[in-house]
Scaffold this active site. Sequence first.
Site, PDB file in Angstrom:
ATOM      1  N   GLY A 229      42.157  42.538  32.949  1.00 21.82           N
ATOM      2  CA  GLY A 229      43.362  43.020  32.280  1.00 21.82           C
ATOM      3  C   GLY A 229      44.078  41.887  31.585  1.00 21.82           C
ATOM      4  N   GLY A 230      45.157  42.222  30.903  1.00 19.85           N
ATOM      5  CA  GLY A 230      45.932  41.227  30.185  1.00 19.85           C
ATOM      6  C   GLY A 230      46.911  40.498  31.086  1.00 19.85           C
ATOM      7  CB  SER A 233      47.878  43.767  33.227  1.00 19.70           C
ATOM      8  OG  SER A 233      46.822  43.020  33.823  1.00 19.70           O
ATOM      9  N   GLY A 234      49.147  43.123  36.387  1.00 24.48           N
ATOM     10  CA  GLY A 234      49.017  43.512  37.785  1.00 24.48           C
ATOM     11  C   GLY A 234      47.640  43.265  38.358  1.00 24.48           C
ATOM     12  CB  THR A 254      39.311  29.159  40.181  1.00 29.54           C
ATOM     13  OG1 THR A 254      40.075  30.133  39.457  1.00 29.54           O
ATOM     14  CG2 THR A 254      38.252  29.869  41.007  1.00 29.54           C
ATOM     15  CG  HIS A 271      49.619  34.477  42.903  1.00 30.60           C
ATOM     16  ND1 HIS A 271      48.434  35.068  42.555  1.00 30.60           N
ATOM     17  CD2 HIS A 271      50.418  34.604  41.820  1.00 30.60           C
ATOM     18  CE1 HIS A 271      48.508  35.532  41.307  1.00 30.60           C
ATOM     19  NE2 HIS A 271      49.707  35.252  40.855  1.00 30.60           N
ATOM     20  NE  ARG A 272      49.126  28.089  48.000  1.00 29.08           N
ATOM     21  CZ  ARG A 272      49.199  26.776  47.825  1.00 29.08           C
ATOM     22  NH1 ARG A 272      50.359  26.166  47.958  1.00 29.08           N
ATOM     23  NH2 ARG A 272      48.124  26.082  47.530  1.00 29.08           N
ATOM     24  NE  ARG A 275      47.237  34.094  47.773  1.00 25.40           N
ATOM     25  CZ  ARG A 275      47.112  32.805  47.520  1.00 25.40           C
ATOM     26  NH1 ARG A 275      46.846  31.960  48.499  1.00 25.40           N
ATOM     27  NH2 ARG A 275      47.264  32.357  46.289  1.00 25.40           N
ATOM     28  CD  GLU A 283      44.768  24.681  46.052  1.00 25.18           C
ATOM     29  OE1 GLU A 283      44.543  23.489  45.740  1.00 25.18           O
ATOM     30  OE2 GLU A 283      45.913  25.167  46.122  1.00 25.18           O
TER      31      GLU A 283
END
Length: 399
Positions: A229-230, A233-234, A254, A271-272, A275, A283
Amino acid sequence: MELTLLGTGAPTGLPRPDCPCAVCATARGDRARAATALLVDGALLLDLTPGAALAAARAGRSLVGVRQVLLSHPHSGPAVELPAGLPTAGRVPDGQELTLISGHRVRAVALDSPGTGYEVASPDGERILYLPPGGAPAGATDGDPLPYDMVVADVLGRPDGLAKLRGRGAVGPATDVIAVHIDHDALPAPELDRRLGASGARTVPDGTTLYVGEYQDAPDVPRRTLVTGGARSGKSLEAERRLETFPGVVYVATSGTRGDDAEWAERVAAHRERRPGSWRTLETCDLVPLLAGNGPPLLIDCLALWLTDAMDQVGAWDDERWEAAGRTALRLRTAALVEALRGTRRTVVAVTNEVGSGIVPATASGRRFRDELGRLNAAFAAECEHVVLMVAGQAMPLR
């Protein structure tokens, strides 16, 4: 064991009274859900909800033979009237067991939130686990002797609870996982069915009677999934949702670090933060050994940054080096990655970016990256059972 779901919704039902949201507005017919209540073999009623007798009648069942009524969570709002002939509703203290005259054994399971879970065993030895809204088992993840035949739980509200049960062996490949306590934050069907299916769970309409131990087609849990997705965009959130009911996930980042780039650090931190705490972050861009080995599911985020690193390694940004050897070296790297994906035995969810639908890059190296990412996405997708395109936060299954 025969299990009739008199309701499958949240305590306030679906649609919620006087709620103008889109999900409530479309919750009509089979999509409407009364508060969750379960009738087990006509002898045990788990949770007492308004209109229980009428719901049982609509399902072709009767409450006349009920010998025990157990509540799993505190009930707010006006008192629920006890239908005539039913015994007084109560709760079993955590860890204690009660045996019904019908031969069913009920054990109270301690939770990490207010309420009580119930493990019900039939005279024939079939076992189900019922958990209240927002509830998950408490305590360490010590191994259970056998997986349950069926788990009825708040899969959408507490996916980590299902992950915990899987981690301790209480949910196995043959366990029928039924999602209940469905509220207006759930997606409409068929997106709800797709998301639950990716978790190895399913839902059913109110009034459905299930036969524990009866063969069911297993939900379509893909082993390899690509989410594309862009920007914004989720994609990452969708990828995380696909693995949130599984224990010990390895999150393969990455991206690495970017020195003093504060904005990038904020992205990584966000992001972390969302989770599950049981996930492990690694990483690296060295994906082939991870795919070749055994272990818990992998979430790879993302292929675009993997490709950036790979192009750095072969000097693909320089026109002369690209023509001399970079093109061949990059193709060998991407071929090795795709081959590893084809042969992996691990569950893999990978995120990538959909490029090439907008502005044409102004430089030759930019166009090169766009083209190579398009080729990588196509090759990677060809090896995946599920491919999902994210548009404005909405998942559009391509395969």
